[in-house]
Design a protein around this motif. Sequence first.
Motif, PDB file in Angstrom:
ATOM      1  N   LYS A 136      50.893  37.642 106.035  1.00  8.59           N
ATOM      2  CA  LYS A 136      49.540  37.130 106.148  1.00  8.59           C
ATOM      3  C   LYS A 136      48.947  36.982 104.751  1.00  8.59           C
ATOM      4  CE  LYS A 136      45.191  38.026 108.447  1.00  8.59           C
ATOM      5  NZ  LYS A 136      44.455  38.959 109.286  1.00  8.59           N
ATOM      6  N   ALA A 137      48.368  35.839 104.492  1.00 13.21           N
ATOM      7  CA  ALA A 137      47.763  35.596 103.183  1.00 13.21           C
ATOM      8  C   ALA A 137      46.522  36.462 103.030  1.00 13.21           C
ATOM      9  CB  ALA A 137      47.400  34.135 103.041  1.00 13.21           C
ATOM     10  N   VAL A 138      46.390  37.034 101.872  1.00 14.04           N
ATOM     11  CA  VAL A 138      45.251  37.904 101.584  1.00 14.04           C
ATOM     12  C   VAL A 138      44.414  37.239 100.509  1.00 14.04           C
ATOM     13  CG1 VAL A 138      44.536  40.167 100.757  1.00 14.04           C
ATOM     14  CG2 VAL A 138      46.591  39.942 102.162  1.00 14.04           C
ATOM     15  N   LYS A 139      43.157  37.069 100.808  1.00 16.74           N
ATOM     16  CA  LYS A 139      42.250  36.488  99.838  1.00 16.74           C
ATOM     17  C   LYS A 139      41.550  37.633  99.116  1.00 16.74           C
ATOM     18  CE  LYS A 139      38.519  33.202  99.321  1.00 16.74           C
ATOM     19  NZ  LYS A 139      37.620  32.277 100.007  1.00 16.74           N
ATOM     20  N   ILE A 140      41.689  37.658  97.826  1.00 16.85           N
ATOM     21  CA  ILE A 140      41.089  38.717  97.030  1.00 16.85           C
ATOM     22  C   ILE A 140      39.716  38.256  96.569  1.00 16.85           C
ATOM     23  CG2 ILE A 140      41.306  40.100  94.937  1.00 16.85           C
ATOM     24  CD1 ILE A 140      44.348  39.734  95.219  1.00 16.85           C
ATOM     25  N   ILE A 141      38.718  39.041  96.895  1.00 13.15           N
ATOM     26  CA  ILE A 141      37.359  38.713  96.505  1.00 13.15           C
ATOM     27  C   ILE A 141      36.982  39.642  95.354  1.00 13.15           C
ATOM     28  CG2 ILE A 141      34.960  38.643  97.236  1.00 13.15           C
ATOM     29  CD1 ILE A 141      36.021  38.172 100.079  1.00 13.15           C
ATOM     30  N   VAL A 142      36.667  39.045  94.237  1.00 13.90           N
ATOM     31  CA  VAL A 142      36.285  39.808  93.049  1.00 13.90           C
ATOM     32  C   VAL A 142      34.791  39.650  92.858  1.00 13.90           C
ATOM     33  CG1 VAL A 142      36.616  40.064  90.559  1.00 13.90           C
ATOM     34  CG2 VAL A 142      38.528  39.403  92.030  1.00 13.90           C
ATOM     35  N   LYS A 143      34.124  40.759  92.667  1.00 18.62           N
ATOM     36  CA  LYS A 143      32.691  40.704  92.440  1.00 18.62           C
ATOM     37  C   LYS A 143      32.433  40.110  91.062  1.00 18.62           C
ATOM     38  CE  LYS A 143      28.550  43.470  92.408  1.00 18.62           C
ATOM     39  NZ  LYS A 143      27.960  44.790  92.475  1.00 18.62           N
ATOM     40  N   ASN A 144      31.628  39.074  91.040  1.00 15.98           N
ATOM     41  CA  ASN A 144      31.301  38.410  89.789  1.00 15.98           C
ATOM     42  C   ASN A 144      29.988  38.991  89.274  1.00 15.98           C
ATOM     43  OD1 ASN A 144      30.930  36.727  87.657  1.00 15.98           O
ATOM     44  ND2 ASN A 144      31.017  34.823  88.830  1.00 15.98           N
ATOM     45  N   ASP A 145      30.068  39.726  88.187  1.00 14.11           N
ATOM     46  CA  ASP A 145      28.876  40.358  87.640  1.00 14.11           C
ATOM     47  C   ASP A 145      28.007  39.386  86.849  1.00 14.11           C
ATOM     48  OD1 ASP A 145      29.529  42.768  88.743  1.00 14.11           O
ATOM     49  OD2 ASP A 145      30.673  43.448  86.993  1.00 14.11           O
ATOM     50  N   ALA A 146      28.492  38.213  86.560  1.00 12.73           N
ATOM     51  CA  ALA A 146      27.732  37.262  85.766  1.00 12.73           C
ATOM     52  C   ALA A 146      26.612  36.628  86.574  1.00 12.73           C
ATOM     53  CB  ALA A 146      28.648  36.191  85.211  1.00 12.73           C
ATOM     54  N   PHE A 147      26.728  36.645  87.877  1.00  8.04           N
ATOM     55  CA  PHE A 147      25.729  36.009  88.731  1.00  8.04           C
ATOM     56  C   PHE A 147      24.982  37.098  89.472  1.00  8.04           C
ATOM     57  CE2 PHE A 147      24.503  34.078  92.809  1.00  8.04           C
ATOM     58  CZ  PHE A 147      23.661  33.096  92.327  1.00  8.04           C
ATOM     59  N   HIS A 148      23.731  37.238  89.154  1.00  7.32           N
ATOM     60  CA  HIS A 148      22.910  38.259  89.791  1.00  7.32           C
ATOM     61  C   HIS A 148      22.013  37.575  90.805  1.00  7.32           C
ATOM     62  CE1 HIS A 148      24.295  41.264  86.980  1.00  7.32           C
ATOM     63  NE2 HIS A 148      24.067  40.409  85.993  1.00  7.32           N
ATOM     64  N   TYR A 149      22.281  37.784  92.030  1.00  8.22           N
ATOM     65  CA  TYR A 149      21.490  37.178  93.100  1.00  8.22           C
ATOM     66  C   TYR A 149      20.948  38.290  93.962  1.00  8.22           C
ATOM     67  CZ  TYR A 149      20.269  34.702  97.363  1.00  8.22           C
ATOM     68  OH  TYR A 149      19.605  34.209  98.437  1.00  8.22           O
ATOM     69  N   THR A 150      19.692  38.224  94.187  1.00  7.92           N
ATOM     70  CA  THR A 150      19.068  39.182  95.094  1.00  7.92           C
ATOM     71  C   THR A 150      18.303  38.394  96.133  1.00  7.92           C
ATOM     72  OG1 THR A 150      17.097  39.338  93.736  1.00  7.92           O
ATOM     73  CG2 THR A 150      18.855  40.920  93.269  1.00  7.92           C
ATOM     74  N   GLU A 151      18.009  39.028  97.208  1.00  3.15           N
ATOM     75  CA  GLU A 151      17.288  38.380  98.291  1.00  3.15           C
ATOM     76  C   GLU A 151      15.864  38.009  97.881  1.00  3.15           C
ATOM     77  OE1 GLU A 151      18.332  37.376 101.271  1.00  3.15           O
ATOM     78  OE2 GLU A 151      20.355  37.985 100.726  1.00  3.15           O
ATOM     79  N   SER A 152      15.332  38.697  96.886  1.00  3.25           N
ATOM     80  CA  SER A 152      13.961  38.429  96.483  1.00  3.25           C
ATOM     81  C   SER A 152      13.861  37.282  95.477  1.00  3.25           C
ATOM     82  CB  SER A 152      13.335  39.692  95.881  1.00  3.25           C
ATOM     83  OG  SER A 152      14.060  40.071  94.731  1.00  3.25           O
ATOM     84  N   TYR A 153      14.982  36.645  95.164  1.00  2.71           N
ATOM     85  CA  TYR A 153      14.985  35.551  94.195  1.00  2.71           C
ATOM     86  C   TYR A 153      14.355  34.316  94.807  1.00  2.71           C
ATOM     87  CZ  TYR A 153      16.691  31.777  91.251  1.00  2.71           C
ATOM     88  OH  TYR A 153      16.771  30.682  90.460  1.00  2.71           O
TER      89      TYR A 153
END
Length: 132
Positions: A94-111
């Motif tokens: 089964k193919a596994v998709k690796i999700i890496v947290k990108n720290d360069a993009f800061h998104y919050t719900e209050s944006y």
Amino acid sequence: MKKRITLTILLLYLFSTTEFREILKLPVLFQHFNEHKQLNQQLSFFGFIYDHYNSVPHTDNDQERDDQLPFKTIDMSSFLTPAIPVTHLNNFEKAVKIIVKNDAFHYTESYIPSPDGGKIWQPPKSISLIKV
């Protein structure tokens, strides 16, 4: 020569894998009609067809001969499909998709985006009046 080969292959296919081979039984249909015509001179061809192909069973004690008529019996040989047996099995993982947290993009719900951001992507405006 190509036309002959193509026609031969086409005819072999049609007569071996489709119900087109029932056309080869047409002489039997006319022979059987003549047999019934000798017994009953008033019988028309359409009456013969109706007697032999309607849903009511035909009762003249020649069922074997009736089964030789075209489209009277179902031949299941045209439904057979050759298959190649599987000699080995491929075990795909089964193919596994690796999700890496990108720290360069800061998104919050209050944006909340700026309302002026859409002005950047406006098409260029032509200047119709040039003041000198």
